[in-house]
Design a protein around this motif. Structure first.
Motif, PDB file in Angstrom:
ATOM      1  N   LYS A  52      46.136  51.319  37.525  1.00 12.27           N
ATOM      2  CA  LYS A  52      44.735  51.486  37.120  1.00 12.27           C
ATOM      3  C   LYS A  52      44.465  50.873  35.749  1.00 12.27           C
ATOM      4  O   LYS A  52      43.458  50.195  35.542  1.00 12.27           O
ATOM      5  CB  LYS A  52      44.419  52.988  37.116  1.00 12.27           C
ATOM      6  CG  LYS A  52      42.982  53.313  36.864  1.00 12.27           C
ATOM      7  CD  LYS A  52      42.722  54.800  37.106  1.00 12.27           C
ATOM      8  CE  LYS A  52      41.318  55.158  36.694  1.00 12.27           C
ATOM      9  NZ  LYS A  52      41.227  56.063  35.581  1.00 12.27           N
ATOM     10  N   MET A  91      43.943  47.228  35.920  1.00 16.61           N
ATOM     11  CA  MET A  91      42.642  46.837  36.469  1.00 16.61           C
ATOM     12  C   MET A  91      41.555  46.938  35.401  1.00 16.61           C
ATOM     13  O   MET A  91      40.681  46.072  35.300  1.00 16.61           O
ATOM     14  CB  MET A  91      42.294  47.722  37.663  1.00 16.61           C
ATOM     15  CG  MET A  91      43.220  47.481  38.850  1.00 16.61           C
ATOM     16  SD  MET A  91      42.887  48.651  40.164  1.00 16.61           S
ATOM     17  CE  MET A  91      43.795  47.934  41.511  1.00 16.61           C
ATOM     18  N   GLU A  92      41.647  47.986  34.609  1.00 15.44           N
ATOM     19  CA  GLU A  92      40.657  48.146  33.522  1.00 15.44           C
ATOM     20  C   GLU A  92      40.817  47.013  32.507  1.00 15.44           C
ATOM     21  O   GLU A  92      39.832  46.451  32.030  1.00 15.44           O
ATOM     22  CB  GLU A  92      40.837  49.515  32.863  1.00 15.44           C
ATOM     23  CG  GLU A  92      40.335  50.623  33.765  1.00 15.44           C
ATOM     24  CD  GLU A  92      40.697  52.013  33.283  1.00 15.44           C
ATOM     25  OE1 GLU A  92      40.125  52.970  33.829  1.00 15.44           O
ATOM     26  OE2 GLU A  92      41.560  52.138  32.397  1.00 15.44           O
ATOM     27  N   VAL A 101      39.226  43.856  33.809  1.00 16.40           N
ATOM     28  CA  VAL A 101      37.764  43.811  33.640  1.00 16.40           C
ATOM     29  C   VAL A 101      37.439  43.339  32.228  1.00 16.40           C
ATOM     30  O   VAL A 101      36.565  42.486  32.020  1.00 16.40           O
ATOM     31  CB  VAL A 101      37.133  45.201  33.911  1.00 16.40           C
ATOM     32  CG1 VAL A 101      35.648  45.203  33.541  1.00 16.40           C
ATOM     33  CG2 VAL A 101      37.312  45.595  35.378  1.00 16.40           C
ATOM     34  N   THR A 102      38.161  43.876  31.262  1.00 16.89           N
ATOM     35  CA  THR A 102      37.928  43.489  29.863  1.00 16.89           C
ATOM     36  C   THR A 102      38.280  42.023  29.643  1.00 16.89           C
ATOM     37  O   THR A 102      37.534  41.273  29.008  1.00 16.89           O
ATOM     38  CB  THR A 102      38.794  44.363  28.928  1.00 16.89           C
ATOM     39  OG1 THR A 102      38.523  45.729  29.225  1.00 16.89           O
ATOM     40  CG2 THR A 102      38.497  44.076  27.471  1.00 16.89           C
ATOM     41  N   LYS A 103      39.415  41.639  30.197  1.00 16.76           N
ATOM     42  CA  LYS A 103      39.928  40.286  29.933  1.00 16.76           C
ATOM     43  C   LYS A 103      39.148  39.193  30.674  1.00 16.76           C
ATOM     44  O   LYS A 103      38.900  38.132  30.128  1.00 16.76           O
ATOM     45  CB  LYS A 103      41.408  40.252  30.353  1.00 16.76           C
ATOM     46  CG  LYS A 103      42.157  39.021  29.893  1.00 16.76           C
ATOM     47  CD  LYS A 103      43.654  39.174  30.185  1.00 16.76           C
ATOM     48  CE  LYS A 103      44.423  37.924  29.777  1.00 16.76           C
ATOM     49  NZ  LYS A 103      45.850  38.037  30.116  1.00 16.76           N
ATOM     50  N   GLY A 106      36.189  39.773  32.723  1.00 17.71           N
ATOM     51  CA  GLY A 106      34.807  40.077  33.086  1.00 17.71           C
ATOM     52  C   GLY A 106      33.840  38.995  32.625  1.00 17.71           C
ATOM     53  O   GLY A 106      32.957  38.553  33.364  1.00 17.71           O
ATOM     54  N   GLY A 107      34.014  38.555  31.388  1.00 18.99           N
ATOM     55  CA  GLY A 107      33.137  37.526  30.826  1.00 18.99           C
ATOM     56  C   GLY A 107      33.241  36.211  31.578  1.00 18.99           C
ATOM     57  O   GLY A 107      32.230  35.547  31.841  1.00 18.99           O
ATOM     58  N   LEU A 108      34.450  35.852  31.932  1.00 19.02           N
ATOM     59  CA  LEU A 108      34.667  34.593  32.661  1.00 19.02           C
ATOM     60  C   LEU A 108      33.968  34.634  34.024  1.00 19.02           C
ATOM     61  O   LEU A 108      33.234  33.713  34.396  1.00 19.02           O
ATOM     62  CB  LEU A 108      36.172  34.360  32.862  1.00 19.02           C
ATOM     63  CG  LEU A 108      36.532  33.199  33.775  1.00 19.02           C
ATOM     64  CD1 LEU A 108      36.210  31.867  33.121  1.00 19.02           C
ATOM     65  CD2 LEU A 108      38.017  33.255  34.157  1.00 19.02           C
ATOM     66  N   TRP A 126      31.577  36.615  35.044  1.00 20.57           N
ATOM     67  CA  TRP A 126      30.131  36.690  34.846  1.00 20.57           C
ATOM     68  C   TRP A 126      29.554  35.302  34.535  1.00 20.57           C
ATOM     69  O   TRP A 126      28.539  34.886  35.100  1.00 20.57           O
ATOM     70  CB  TRP A 126      29.830  37.669  33.698  1.00 20.57           C
ATOM     71  CG  TRP A 126      28.395  37.696  33.257  1.00 20.57           C
ATOM     72  CD1 TRP A 126      27.903  37.205  32.079  1.00 20.57           C
ATOM     73  CD2 TRP A 126      27.265  38.234  33.960  1.00 20.57           C
ATOM     74  NE1 TRP A 126      26.547  37.413  32.000  1.00 20.57           N
ATOM     75  CE2 TRP A 126      26.127  38.037  33.142  1.00 20.57           C
ATOM     76  CE3 TRP A 126      27.108  38.848  35.198  1.00 20.57           C
ATOM     77  CZ2 TRP A 126      24.855  38.443  33.518  1.00 20.57           C
ATOM     78  CZ3 TRP A 126      25.822  39.252  35.583  1.00 20.57           C
ATOM     79  CH2 TRP A 126      24.730  39.052  34.755  1.00 20.57           C
ATOM     80  N   VAL A 158      29.850  39.143  40.763  1.00 17.61           N
ATOM     81  CA  VAL A 158      30.907  39.741  39.920  1.00 17.61           C
ATOM     82  C   VAL A 158      31.588  40.891  40.662  1.00 17.61           C
ATOM     83  O   VAL A 158      32.823  40.986  40.701  1.00 17.61           O
ATOM     84  CB  VAL A 158      30.314  40.226  38.577  1.00 17.61           C
ATOM     85  CG1 VAL A 158      31.337  41.048  37.811  1.00 17.61           C
ATOM     86  CG2 VAL A 158      29.865  39.040  37.742  1.00 17.61           C
ATOM     87  N   PHE A 216      35.604  40.888  41.785  1.00 19.88           N
ATOM     88  CA  PHE A 216      36.619  41.855  41.354  1.00 19.88           C
ATOM     89  C   PHE A 216      37.195  42.624  42.541  1.00 19.88           C
ATOM     90  O   PHE A 216      38.376  42.965  42.545  1.00 19.88           O
ATOM     91  CB  PHE A 216      36.059  42.788  40.275  1.00 19.88           C
ATOM     92  CG  PHE A 216      36.184  42.191  38.896  1.00 19.88           C
ATOM     93  CD1 PHE A 216      37.375  42.266  38.185  1.00 19.88           C
ATOM     94  CD2 PHE A 216      35.135  41.497  38.325  1.00 19.88           C
ATOM     95  CE1 PHE A 216      37.520  41.673  36.937  1.00 19.88           C
ATOM     96  CE2 PHE A 216      35.255  40.898  37.079  1.00 19.88           C
ATOM     97  CZ  PHE A 216      36.457  40.989  36.378  1.00 19.88           C
ATOM     98  N   THR A 231      43.891  32.797  34.507  1.00 21.30           N
ATOM     99  CA  THR A 231      42.473  32.439  34.339  1.00 21.30           C
ATOM    100  C   THR A 231      41.996  31.559  35.496  1.00 21.30           C
ATOM    101  O   THR A 231      40.892  31.749  36.009  1.00 21.30           O
ATOM    102  CB  THR A 231      42.301  31.653  33.014  1.00 21.30           C
ATOM    103  OG1 THR A 231      42.940  32.381  31.978  1.00 21.30           O
ATOM    104  CG2 THR A 231      40.853  31.449  32.681  1.00 21.30           C
TER     105      THR A 231
END
Lengths: 190, 264
Positions: free
Chosen positions: A17, A20-21, A24-26, A28-30, A32, A49, A53, A71
């Motif tokens: 878990k 996975m969190e 999202v942080t790493k 998420g921006g890419l 999006w 998005v 995920f 990436t």
């Protein structure tokens, strides 16, 4: 250098878990940002998005650090979802039913050869293409322009832009394959 | 069009698929040529496009609301700890892992059944145009077979659910590489179910190692599938193929065991 240490995706593949969190942080921006390249609609980008995920949670175990950076793998999933979205959207105004865009399968590393795709090597390979093709690639990938936009900007027929992008992509792959001389391949003999 | 021209045409359509610019007629052509030539998606082309795009994109922050929604959905997928205790291991698998002796006995029964089935259906493979990916996987497999000094080879025994399936696995501990050559495994719908390989390595753990998810595309009567093991495997006792939900699973309930190869 392709990532060789244990990355977050390998931990995601183990169902962790916290990984996975972290993901999202790493990334998420890419994800999006890629989604926003394909649609300006906020809600559609959000859908892309979410779907990306979900794909990532399910398919992280497919990631192979020997063939691509994390990436790139994440970007690939985001592109798939974004392109699926565009296909569905473009289908709406047509009167004749099109074949289901969704029925076009996606590649998986298990069914096609694993070529090492590092951004730097890909960029180097691009430099071996004709100048005009390089320009089309730059407008498409760097500037995010659509085929009609490129056609208008450089004054080439739409079909030519399309063909040069397609053949250019194949040529880049062939150049990379030739560099990986240990792996014989059909296309490198063309 | 000659077969070679058709292959080039398919390749161009595949690039178009990845670039997202196929029109309706081209989608139709893609399908037809894919079936006719036994060609499938090209992962390398897709990775190249992704590498270019991810490098070029100017990253914006993910809106906080969307990030929060994503995090809320995570528990649904982070289910390893919760499901691990609920796994029911079928007798063959458990015996292979916990007791080599009984495992070999089970394997022997499997092998006997399998040989019987093979004798009944020696259908010749139809000649087909080789795809770039198929050629490459085959070449890589042959290279492994030629180079590995510690090569393990084993035949897959089919199960009741997949009686026509035949196959072979080759594996090298030293090179940590392996390939499966599978024949008559039914085409799967990747959006619904996918095949998954598990490697039973009693020296490592009771839990089998995930050997990767794979698909059998339409037209591929014989497919060469590379083994993708994220964890090192030494002296594997068995290779087991299961049918799982799309994307595969972290821990298999082994509800559908497709085939088994033991390395005795």
């Amino acid at each position: 250098m392709i990532e060789s240490k244990i990355g977050v995706l390998q931990e995601v593949a183990q169902g962790k878990k916290h990984a996975m969190e972290q993901c999202v942080t790493k990334y998420g921006g890419l994800v999006w940002s890629i989604a926003r390249r394909y649609t300006k609609d906020h809600s559609s980008a959000e859908d892309i998005v979410q779907e990306t995920f979900t794909d990532l949670w399910k398919s992280a175990h497919r990631f192979n650090p020997a063939t691509a950076a994390e990436t790139t793998f994440v970007g690939m999933l985001a592109r798939r979802r974004a392109i699926d979205y565009v296909r569905k959207e473009s289908r709406q105004p047509l009167l004749e039913p099109l074949p289901e865009a969704e029925s076009l399968p996606h590649a998986s590393p298990e069914t096609s050869p694993a070529l090492r795709c590092e951004s730097q090597d890909v960029r180097e390979a691009l430099k071996q293409l004709p100048q005009e093709t390089q320009q089309i690639f730059s407008l498409h990938f760097d500037e995010g322009m659509t085929h009609p936009e490129i056609s208008k900007k450089i004054g080439l027929p739409l079909g030519t832009v399309k063909t040069r992008l397609r053949r250019g992509l194949i040529e880049v792959r062939n150049i990379l394959r030739q560099a990986e001389s240990a792996q014989p391949s059909f296309s490198s003999n063309r | 069009m000659s077969p070679q021209e058709k292959l080039y045409r398919f390749e161009e359509l595949e690039a178009g698929r990845i670039l997202g610019d196929l029109d309706a007629a081209e989608v139709k052509d893609w399908h037809e040529l894919s079936e006719e030539l036994d060609c499938g998606p090209d992962f390398s082309l897709e990775l190249i496009a992704a590498a270019l795009e991810t490098e070029a994109v100017q990253e914006e922050a993910l809106p906080a609301g969307i990030a929060e929604l994503l995090r809320q959905g995570i528990p649904k997928y982070a289910s390893l700890e919760e499901t691990e205790t609920a796994i029911i291991r079928p007798p063959i698998w458990r015996s292979l892992i916990s007791s080599p002796q009984s495992g070999w006995a089970a394997a022997a029964i499997f092998a006997a059944l399998f040989i019987g089935m093979l004798a009944k259906q020696p259908e010749p493979l139809k000649p087909s145009v080789k795809t770039p990916s198929e050629l490459s996987s085959k070449a890589a497999r042959d290279q492994l077979v030629g180079n590995a000094k510690d090569l393990i080879e084993s035949d897959f025994g089919a199960t009741d659910a997949y009686p026509k399936m035949t196959g072979k696995v080759v594996w090298s501990d030293a090179l940590q590489q392996g390939y499966m050559t599978l024949t008559n495994l039914p085409v799967n719908d990747p959006g619904d179910k996918q095949y998954q390989l598990w490697i039973v390595d009693p020296s490592r753990d009771e839990k089998p190692v995930d050997g990767g998810v794979f698909d059998i595309p339409a037209g591929d009567r014989t497919a060469v599938i590379p083994i993708r093991n994220p964890l090192a495997v030494t002296n594997p006792a068995a290779f087991v193929i299961t049918l799982e939900q799309a994307g595969g699973v972290v821990v298999s309930k082994q509800e559908v065991v497709v085939a088994l190869a033991t390395t005795s």
